[in-house]
Scaffold this motif. Structure first.
Motif, PDB file in Angstrom:
ATOM      1  N   ALA A   9       0.848  -1.190   0.000  1.00 18.10           N
ATOM      2  CA  ALA A   9       0.000   0.000   0.000  1.00 18.10           C
ATOM      3  C   ALA A   9       0.883   1.239   0.000  1.00 18.10           C
ATOM      4  O   ALA A   9       1.904   1.280   0.693  1.00 18.10           O
ATOM      5  N   LEU A  10       0.498   2.236  -0.791  1.00 22.00           N
ATOM      6  CA  LEU A  10       1.223   3.501  -0.888  1.00 22.00           C
ATOM      7  C   LEU A  10       0.326   4.623  -0.394  1.00 22.00           C
ATOM      8  O   LEU A  10      -0.804   4.773  -0.870  1.00 22.00           O
ATOM      9  N   ALA A  11       0.817   5.419   0.541  1.00 20.02           N
ATOM     10  CA  ALA A  11       0.060   6.545   1.077  1.00 20.02           C
ATOM     11  C   ALA A  11       0.373   7.797   0.269  1.00 20.02           C
ATOM     12  O   ALA A  11       1.514   8.246   0.237  1.00 20.02           O
ATOM     13  N   LEU A  32      15.917   5.810  -3.865  1.00 26.73           N
ATOM     14  CA  LEU A  32      14.962   6.556  -4.681  1.00 26.73           C
ATOM     15  C   LEU A  32      13.835   7.117  -3.806  1.00 26.73           C
ATOM     16  O   LEU A  32      13.526   6.588  -2.743  1.00 26.73           O
ATOM     17  N   TRP A  33      13.227   8.186  -4.291  1.00 31.34           N
ATOM     18  CA  TRP A  33      12.103   8.801  -3.602  1.00 31.34           C
ATOM     19  C   TRP A  33      10.789   8.205  -4.100  1.00 31.34           C
ATOM     20  O   TRP A  33      10.642   7.926  -5.288  1.00 31.34           O
ATOM     21  N   GLY A  34       9.864   8.010  -3.189  1.00 31.11           N
ATOM     22  CA  GLY A  34       8.558   7.480  -3.550  1.00 31.11           C
ATOM     23  C   GLY A  34       7.567   7.732  -2.427  1.00 31.11           C
ATOM     24  O   GLY A  34       7.897   8.316  -1.394  1.00 31.11           O
ATOM     25  N   PHE A  35       6.360   7.276  -2.634  1.00 34.16           N
ATOM     26  CA  PHE A  35       5.335   7.436  -1.620  1.00 34.16           C
ATOM     27  C   PHE A  35       5.613   6.512  -0.439  1.00 34.16           C
ATOM     28  O   PHE A  35       6.083   5.391  -0.634  1.00 34.16           O
ATOM     29  N   PRO A  36       5.324   6.969   0.778  1.00 36.67           N
ATOM     30  CA  PRO A  36       5.474   6.075   1.928  1.00 36.67           C
ATOM     31  C   PRO A  36       4.574   4.859   1.745  1.00 36.67           C
ATOM     32  O   PRO A  36       3.454   4.980   1.245  1.00 36.67           O
ATOM     33  N   GLY A  37       5.075   3.725   2.144  1.00 33.10           N
ATOM     34  CA  GLY A  37       4.252   2.528   2.015  1.00 33.10           C
ATOM     35  C   GLY A  37       5.030   1.269   2.300  1.00 33.10           C
ATOM     36  O   GLY A  37       6.222   1.298   2.584  1.00 33.10           O
ATOM     37  N   GLY A  38       4.312   0.167   2.207  1.00 36.47           N
ATOM     38  CA  GLY A  38       4.925  -1.124   2.465  1.00 36.47           C
ATOM     39  C   GLY A  38       3.904  -2.235   2.359  1.00 36.47           C
ATOM     40  O   GLY A  38       2.784  -2.034   1.879  1.00 36.47           O
ATOM     41  N   HIS A  39       4.299  -3.386   2.847  1.00 35.07           N
ATOM     42  CA  HIS A  39       3.475  -4.588   2.729  1.00 35.07           C
ATOM     43  C   HIS A  39       2.167  -4.480   3.509  1.00 35.07           C
ATOM     44  O   HIS A  39       2.135  -3.936   4.608  1.00 35.07           O
ATOM     45  N   VAL A  40       1.133  -5.029   2.911  1.00 32.74           N
ATOM     46  CA  VAL A  40      -0.141  -5.183   3.601  1.00 32.74           C
ATOM     47  C   VAL A  40      -0.020  -6.443   4.456  1.00 32.74           C
ATOM     48  O   VAL A  40       0.344  -7.504   3.957  1.00 32.74           O
ATOM     49  N   LEU A  47      -6.096   0.166   2.951  1.00 32.33           N
ATOM     50  CA  LEU A  47      -6.291   1.484   3.571  1.00 32.33           C
ATOM     51  C   LEU A  47      -5.593   1.549   4.925  1.00 32.33           C
ATOM     52  O   LEU A  47      -4.885   2.516   5.235  1.00 32.33           O
ATOM     53  N   GLN A  48      -5.784   0.526   5.734  1.00 30.42           N
ATOM     54  CA  GLN A  48      -5.143   0.480   7.047  1.00 30.42           C
ATOM     55  C   GLN A  48      -3.625   0.399   6.913  1.00 30.42           C
ATOM     56  O   GLN A  48      -2.889   1.040   7.671  1.00 30.42           O
ATOM     57  N   ALA A  49      -3.154  -0.382   5.959  1.00 26.59           N
ATOM     58  CA  ALA A  49      -1.713  -0.534   5.761  1.00 26.59           C
ATOM     59  C   ALA A  49      -1.075   0.788   5.346  1.00 26.59           C
ATOM     60  O   ALA A  49       0.008   1.146   5.824  1.00 26.59           O
ATOM     61  N   ALA A  50      -1.738   1.533   4.468  1.00 25.87           N
ATOM     62  CA  ALA A  50      -1.205   2.823   4.037  1.00 25.87           C
ATOM     63  C   ALA A  50      -1.078   3.768   5.230  1.00 25.87           C
ATOM     64  O   ALA A  50      -0.052   4.438   5.390  1.00 25.87           O
ATOM     65  N   GLN A  51      -2.088   3.807   6.070  1.00 29.03           N
ATOM     66  CA  GLN A  51      -2.062   4.675   7.246  1.00 29.03           C
ATOM     67  C   GLN A  51      -0.952   4.256   8.211  1.00 29.03           C
ATOM     68  O   GLN A  51      -0.201   5.094   8.723  1.00 29.03           O
ATOM     69  N   ALA A  62      -2.423  10.670   8.896  1.00 28.55           N
ATOM     70  CA  ALA A  62      -3.379  11.038   7.854  1.00 28.55           C
ATOM     71  C   ALA A  62      -4.485   9.995   7.824  1.00 28.55           C
ATOM     72  O   ALA A  62      -4.279   8.841   8.193  1.00 28.55           O
ATOM     73  N   HIS A  63      -5.647  10.431   7.369  1.00 29.26           N
ATOM     74  CA  HIS A  63      -6.801   9.535   7.265  1.00 29.26           C
ATOM     75  C   HIS A  63      -6.871   8.975   5.841  1.00 29.26           C
ATOM     76  O   HIS A  63      -6.968   9.739   4.881  1.00 29.26           O
ATOM     77  N   PRO A  64      -6.853   7.646   5.699  1.00 28.27           N
ATOM     78  CA  PRO A  64      -6.991   7.059   4.367  1.00 28.27           C
ATOM     79  C   PRO A  64      -8.429   7.192   3.885  1.00 28.27           C
ATOM     80  O   PRO A  64      -9.343   6.678   4.509  1.00 28.27           O
ATOM     81  N   SER A  65      -8.631   7.922   2.788  1.00 31.57           N
ATOM     82  CA  SER A  65      -9.997   8.211   2.365  1.00 31.57           C
ATOM     83  C   SER A  65     -10.510   7.294   1.258  1.00 31.57           C
ATOM     84  O   SER A  65     -11.658   6.878   1.296  1.00 31.57           O
TER      85      SER A  65
END
Length: 139
Positions: A9-11, A32-40, A47-51, A62-65
């Motif tokens: 998941a990427l936030a 490299l630069w990228g969106f925060p994230g990782g394994h579900v 959604l929960q994993a991104a948060q 942040a709230h995953p919308s």
């Protein structure tokens, strides 16, 4: 042996004309630069994993919308065999609080202007610009 893609998941956090990115410390894409994230994790939604990953990697809350897009990330070796396969789920997250501080799997965490990302001023993971543009188009 059965191979199964890994789900990540990427936030995607946009706030005051900026986007939050992390510099990865581990492969794939170390440096490299990228969106925060990782394994579900088992029993966790994307959604929960991104948060969770966002908080672990940046100390930002942040709230995953909603879901933005799914990205297939496949890497091959010189013989043409798949060596890694990720299904990355982009999640739009509404900023709540916190200043970026690199943690967990991040070397650095910072806010960047949207124009800086569009201009390609950073060494970024594949599809960062695509996912950012998609997030902007639906926000």
């Amino acid at each position: 042996m059965t191979h199964t893609p890994k789900i990540g998941a990427l936030a995607v956090v946009l706030h005051q004309g900026q986007v939050l990115l992390v510099q990865r410390s581990k492969q794939p894409d170390a440096g490299l630069w990228g969106f925060p994230g990782g394994h579900v994790e088992w029993g966790e939604t994307a959604l929960q994993a991104a948060q969770r990953e966002l908080l672990e990697e940046t100390s930002v809350t942040a709230h995953p919308s909603h879901y933005l897009d799914n990205l297939d990330l496949l890497r091959w070796n010189d013989e043409g065999q798949v060596v890694s396969h990720y299904l990355l789920v982009g999640v739009a997250c509404a900023y709540q609080s916190g200043e970026p501080i690199a943690g967990d799997d991040a070397l650095d965490a910072r806010w960047f202007s949207i124009e800086q990302i569009r201009n390609g001023d950073l060494l970024m993971s594949d599809r960062v610009v695509d996912l950012l543009e998609h997030a902007l188009s639906v926000s």
